[in-house]
Every structure is written in C-alpha cells, then in structure tokens.
Design an enzyme around this catalytic site. Structure first.
Site, PDB file in Angstrom:
ATOM      1  N   LYS A 248      -9.711   0.670   6.212  1.00 18.13           N
ATOM      2  CA  LYS A 248     -10.628   1.723   5.752  1.00 18.13           C
ATOM      3  C   LYS A 248     -11.670   1.155   4.781  1.00 18.13           C
ATOM      4  O   LYS A 248     -12.862   1.407   4.922  1.00 18.13           O
ATOM      5  CB  LYS A 248      -9.843   2.863   5.072  1.00 18.13           C
ATOM      6  CG  LYS A 248      -8.820   3.524   5.983  1.00 18.13           C
ATOM      7  CD  LYS A 248      -8.106   4.667   5.305  1.00 18.13           C
ATOM      8  CE  LYS A 248      -7.278   4.281   4.104  1.00 18.13           C
ATOM      9  NZ  LYS A 248      -6.165   3.342   4.401  1.00 18.13           N
TER      10      LYS A 248
ATOM     11  N   ARG B  11      -4.028  -9.783   2.131  1.00 13.11           N
ATOM     12  CA  ARG B  11      -5.298  -9.281   1.572  1.00 13.11           C
ATOM     13  C   ARG B  11      -5.592  -9.895   0.206  1.00 13.11           C
ATOM     14  O   ARG B  11      -4.716 -10.067  -0.630  1.00 13.11           O
ATOM     15  CB  ARG B  11      -5.237  -7.765   1.412  1.00 13.11           C
ATOM     16  CG  ARG B  11      -6.452  -7.235   0.637  1.00 13.11           C
ATOM     17  CD  ARG B  11      -6.612  -5.760   0.735  1.00 13.11           C
ATOM     18  NE  ARG B  11      -5.447  -5.014   0.316  1.00 13.11           N
ATOM     19  CZ  ARG B  11      -5.311  -3.708   0.501  1.00 13.11           C
ATOM     20  NH1 ARG B  11      -6.265  -3.024   1.093  1.00 13.11           N
ATOM     21  NH2 ARG B  11      -4.234  -3.086   0.089  1.00 13.11           N
TER      22      ARG B  11
ATOM     23  N   ARG C  66      -5.829  12.979   1.348  1.00 13.80           N
ATOM     24  CA  ARG C  66      -4.611  12.309   1.791  1.00 13.80           C
ATOM     25  C   ARG C  66      -3.458  13.268   1.909  1.00 13.80           C
ATOM     26  O   ARG C  66      -2.347  12.853   2.203  1.00 13.80           O
ATOM     27  CB  ARG C  66      -4.217  11.297   0.718  1.00 13.80           C
ATOM     28  CG  ARG C  66      -4.530   9.894   1.035  1.00 13.80           C
ATOM     29  CD  ARG C  66      -4.219   9.189  -0.255  1.00 13.80           C
ATOM     30  NE  ARG C  66      -3.677   7.906  -0.032  1.00 13.80           N
ATOM     31  CZ  ARG C  66      -4.415   6.810  -0.080  1.00 13.80           C
ATOM     32  NH1 ARG C  66      -5.700   6.865  -0.263  1.00 13.80           N
ATOM     33  NH2 ARG C  66      -3.847   5.649   0.085  1.00 13.80           N
TER      34      ARG C  66
HETATM   35  P1  AP5 Z   1      -6.063   2.973  -1.500  1.00 11.42           P
HETATM   36  O1  AP5 Z   1      -6.787   1.886  -2.166  1.00 11.42           O
HETATM   37  O2  AP5 Z   1      -6.825   4.057  -0.842  1.00 11.42           O
HETATM   38  O3  AP5 Z   1      -5.006   2.301  -0.508  1.00 11.42           O
HETATM   39  P2  AP5 Z   1      -4.591   2.597   1.017  1.00 11.42           P
HETATM   40  O4  AP5 Z   1      -5.004   3.860   1.659  1.00 11.42           O
HETATM   41  O5  AP5 Z   1      -3.125   2.329   0.993  1.00 11.42           O
HETATM   42  O6  AP5 Z   1      -5.426   1.660   1.809  1.00 11.42           O
HETATM   43  P3  AP5 Z   1      -5.686   0.185   1.517  1.00 11.42           P
HETATM   44  O7  AP5 Z   1      -6.785   0.049   0.510  1.00 11.42           O
HETATM   45  O8  AP5 Z   1      -4.393  -0.536   1.189  1.00 11.42           O
HETATM   46  O9  AP5 Z   1      -6.079  -0.370   2.947  1.00 11.42           O
HETATM   47  P4  AP5 Z   1      -7.422  -0.185   3.784  1.00 11.42           P
HETATM   48  O10 AP5 Z   1      -7.136   0.724   4.929  1.00 11.42           O
HETATM   49  O11 AP5 Z   1      -8.570   0.122   2.908  1.00 11.42           O
HETATM   50  O12 AP5 Z   1      -7.506  -1.661   4.379  1.00 11.42           O
HETATM   51  P5  AP5 Z   1      -8.505  -2.866   3.990  1.00 11.42           P
HETATM   52  O13 AP5 Z   1      -9.875  -2.603   4.496  1.00 11.42           O
HETATM   53  O14 AP5 Z   1      -8.353  -3.230   2.559  1.00 11.42           O
HETATM   54  O15 AP5 Z   1      -5.073   3.682  -2.536  1.00 11.42           O
HETATM   55  C1  AP5 Z   1      -4.261   2.948  -3.425  1.00 11.42           C
HETATM   56  C2  AP5 Z   1      -3.393   3.903  -4.226  1.00 11.42           C
HETATM   57  O16 AP5 Z   1      -4.228   4.795  -5.007  1.00 11.42           O
HETATM   58  C3  AP5 Z   1      -2.498   4.860  -3.410  1.00 11.42           C
HETATM   59  O17 AP5 Z   1      -1.278   4.246  -3.030  1.00 11.42           O
HETATM   60  C4  AP5 Z   1      -2.314   6.010  -4.389  1.00 11.42           C
HETATM   61  O18 AP5 Z   1      -1.356   5.711  -5.371  1.00 11.42           O
HETATM   62  C5  AP5 Z   1      -3.679   6.114  -5.059  1.00 11.42           C
HETATM   63  N1  AP5 Z   1      -4.581   7.038  -4.338  1.00 11.42           N
HETATM   64  C6  AP5 Z   1      -5.777   6.728  -3.751  1.00 11.42           C
HETATM   65  N2  AP5 Z   1      -6.325   7.827  -3.189  1.00 11.42           N
HETATM   66  C7  AP5 Z   1      -5.462   8.853  -3.426  1.00 11.42           C
HETATM   67  C8  AP5 Z   1      -5.469  10.231  -3.069  1.00 11.42           C
HETATM   68  N3  AP5 Z   1      -6.460  10.777  -2.345  1.00 11.42           N
HETATM   69  N4  AP5 Z   1      -4.424  10.994  -3.474  1.00 11.42           N
HETATM   70  C9  AP5 Z   1      -3.431  10.478  -4.209  1.00 11.42           C
HETATM   71  N5  AP5 Z   1      -3.353   9.166  -4.575  1.00 11.42           N
HETATM   72  C10 AP5 Z   1      -4.358   8.361  -4.172  1.00 11.42           C
HETATM   73  O19 AP5 Z   1      -7.893  -4.023   4.930  1.00 11.42           O
HETATM   74  C11 AP5 Z   1      -6.598  -4.562   4.660  1.00 11.42           C
HETATM   75  C12 AP5 Z   1      -6.613  -6.087   4.986  1.00 11.42           C
HETATM   76  O20 AP5 Z   1      -6.796  -6.225   6.398  1.00 11.42           O
HETATM   77  C13 AP5 Z   1      -7.758  -6.863   4.314  1.00 11.42           C
HETATM   78  O21 AP5 Z   1      -7.301  -8.118   3.920  1.00 11.42           O
HETATM   79  C14 AP5 Z   1      -8.820  -7.007   5.423  1.00 11.42           C
HETATM   80  O22 AP5 Z   1      -9.579  -8.207   5.290  1.00 11.42           O
HETATM   81  C15 AP5 Z   1      -7.941  -7.047   6.680  1.00 11.42           C
HETATM   82  N6  AP5 Z   1      -8.595  -6.457   7.840  1.00 11.42           N
HETATM   83  C16 AP5 Z   1      -9.371  -5.338   7.889  1.00 11.42           C
HETATM   84  N7  AP5 Z   1      -9.779  -5.094   9.150  1.00 11.42           N
HETATM   85  C17 AP5 Z   1      -9.234  -6.078   9.914  1.00 11.42           C
HETATM   86  C18 AP5 Z   1      -9.297  -6.397  11.313  1.00 11.42           C
HETATM   87  N8  AP5 Z   1      -9.989  -5.632  12.175  1.00 11.42           N
HETATM   88  N9  AP5 Z   1      -8.603  -7.471  11.744  1.00 11.42           N
HETATM   89  C19 AP5 Z   1      -7.902  -8.252  10.894  1.00 11.42           C
HETATM   90  N10 AP5 Z   1      -7.824  -8.014   9.553  1.00 11.42           N
HETATM   91  C20 AP5 Z   1      -8.487  -6.943   9.077  1.00 11.42           C
END
Ligand code: AP5
Length: 223
Positions: free
Chosen positions: A13, A128, A88
């Site tokens: 995302k 990551r 969420r």
């Molecule tokens: P948040 O930061 O939103 O974490 P998340 O939803 O768990 O999502 P991530 O940031 O971990 O992953 P992403 O989908 O963004 O993936 P990314 O692009 O980084 O939230 C963190 C915390 O905050 C929550 O746990 C909660 O406590 C709190 N919070 C936030 N919003 C909230 C809400 N609305 N309500 C309540 N609490 C809330 O990619 C991941 C990795 O994969 C990277 O290394 C990237 O380089 C790699 N990658 C990406 N795309 C590809 C691809 N196509 N192929 C290979 N690798 C790839």
C-alpha cells in the site's frame, strides 16, 4: 478523486500510494506514517499509539478518527486524497462517510484492494527497510538500495520497523483478518471496490492500478 487503498500488511500500500498519488495528483495520507512521525517526536498522540503499534494491534478508533478528521480538514485534502491505512474497521469506514458528507458533501469514488497471500506478505515485511528522513520504502531483495542501509534518494539511514518482527507480523495478519477484511465486503456492497493482483514487479502493480482508475478518472474529468 477520493480514493482508499486497502490490503493486508505488506501488500504494498505504501509503495503504491506514492506512485498512484503522483499519478492522480492528490495528497497521500498514510495513518501509519502519521502515527510513526508522532512516535518519533514523542508527542502525546505518539505515546498513546506506540504500545498498540508495537504489538501489531490497531490504535483505538476514537484516537485514529480524530487524527484523520483533522488531516482531512486541511486545505490540500478538500478536493481529494489517497488514503493509505484508513479506514481499517467498519466503524472507521462509516465515520469516513460522515466526514465526507459533512465537510465536502461528497463520497468515496473508489477503494482499491491490493490482493496478495500471507506467504508473500511475510517475505515482503521481513525484508522491508524504510528511509528515516524521506520515508521511501525499500526491500533488501526485491528493491534493494545501491548501498546497504542507505537511501538512494536522499542518503538517509534505512531502518527496520519494530512491527516487522515475525511474531508481530503474525498478529498483524490476524488483526487484518478479523477487523479489516470485513471492509472488503462493506465496500463491495457499496459498488466502489476494485481488486488488483498485487503480485509481481512494483511497476506492473502500479500499471494495473492506473488502468483500473482510468475509466473513473475519465468520468471525474467529464463531470
Ligand atoms: P501501517 O503503516 O498502515 O501498516 P500496514 O497496513 O500493516 O501496512 P504496511 O505499512 O506494513 O505495509 P504496506 O502495505 O504499506 O506495504 P509496503 O508498501 O511497505 O500501520 C502500522 C500500525 O499503525 C498498525 O499496525 C496500527 O497499529 C496503526 N494504524 C495505522 N492506521 C491505523 C488505523 N486506521 N486504525 C488503527 N490503527 C492504525 O511494502 C512492504 C515491503 O514489500 C516493502 O519492503 C516493499 O519494498 C516491498 N514490496 C512492495 N511491493 C512489492 C512488489 N510488488 N514486489 C515485491 N516487493 C514489494
């Protein structure tokens, strides 16, 4: 355009939000980024959120909703936005509908769901790395920086998020299945959900997202 990105932790995302926001020329609003900035500043909001984030639990709805309500009232978000990480829960989604009705007499245009399986999530999250200064997201295998632990874009230090440890990832996946996955049905029922295969190279996923948005953007600019 008012757009939401939904998908499990590690679906990409944050990575895609950057590119899609540039493409649609709308501000990217990431609740995870806002919480992390508050944690590193040690603000009262950050202190409140940190314990939940470290466990991989959701920050309570009332805290999160107040924060988003304030952010959406800023001038740059009044004509549109891309939300990453919010809503969420179904109550967050219902409140977002209320906020949009009250502030801009508007509603969401589209919810893009990034679809990946749990094994891919674990591979992505365990490798990551994030830039401490510009927040750019890297991966040690799939998108490595030229020099380990140094951001190619601004030379900033790369760090591993505290919530990317194996146990916390497992809890985040459970929390997603229990609290966030029901949103997919909620938005499907509203007719605004578009699912995208989020596997394969980052550029391919971005292109799928842009292709999915094209008919909608034509509709928005014709209106
Ligand atoms: P948040 O930061 O939103 O974490 P998340 O939803 O768990 O999502 P991530 O940031 O971990 O992953 P992403 O989908 O963004 O993936 P990314 O692009 O980084 O939230 C963190 C915390 O905050 C929550 O746990 C909660 O406590 C709190 N919070 C936030 N919003 C909230 C809400 N609305 N309500 C309540 N609490 C809330 O990619 C991941 C990795 O994969 C990277 O290394 C990237 O380089 C790699 N990658 C990406 N795309 C590809 C691809 N196509 N192929 C290979 N690798 C790839």
């Amino acid at each position: 355009m008012r757009l939401v990105l939904v998908g499990p932790p590690g679906a990409g995302k944050g990575t895609q939000a950057q590119f899609i926001a540039e493409h649609v020329a709308m501000p990217k609003i990431s609740t995870g980024d806002i919480f992390r900035a508050n944690v590193s500043e040690g603000s009262p909001l950050g202190v409140q959120a940190k314990a939940y984030m470290d466990r991989g639990d959701l920050v309570p709805d009332d805290v999160t909703i107040d924060m988003v309500r304030n952010r959406l009232a800023e001038p740059d978000a009044l004509d549109g936005f891309l939300l990453d990480g919010f809503p969420r829960t179904v109550p967050q989604a219902q409140t977002l509908d209320d906020i949009l009705r009250e502030t801009a007499d508007s509603e969401l245009d589209v919810v893009l769901e990034l679809v990946v399986d749990d094994d891919e999530v674990i591979r992505r999250l365990s490798g990551r790395r994030t830039c401490r200064t510009c927040n750019h997201i890297w991966h040690v295998d799939f998108d490595p920086p030229k020099e380990p632990d140094v951001c190619d874009l601004d030379g900033g230090e790369l760090y591993q998020r505290d919530d990317d440890q194996a146990e916390t990832i497992a809890n985040r996946l459970e929390v997603y299945a229990e609290s966030t996955a029901p949103l997919v049905a909620y938005y499907a029922g509203r007719g605004v959900l578009i699912g995208i295969d989020a596997t394969g190279p980052v550029d391919d996923v971005t292109q799928r997202a842009i292709d999915a948005l094209r008919p909608l953007r034509a509709g928005v600019s014709d209106a």
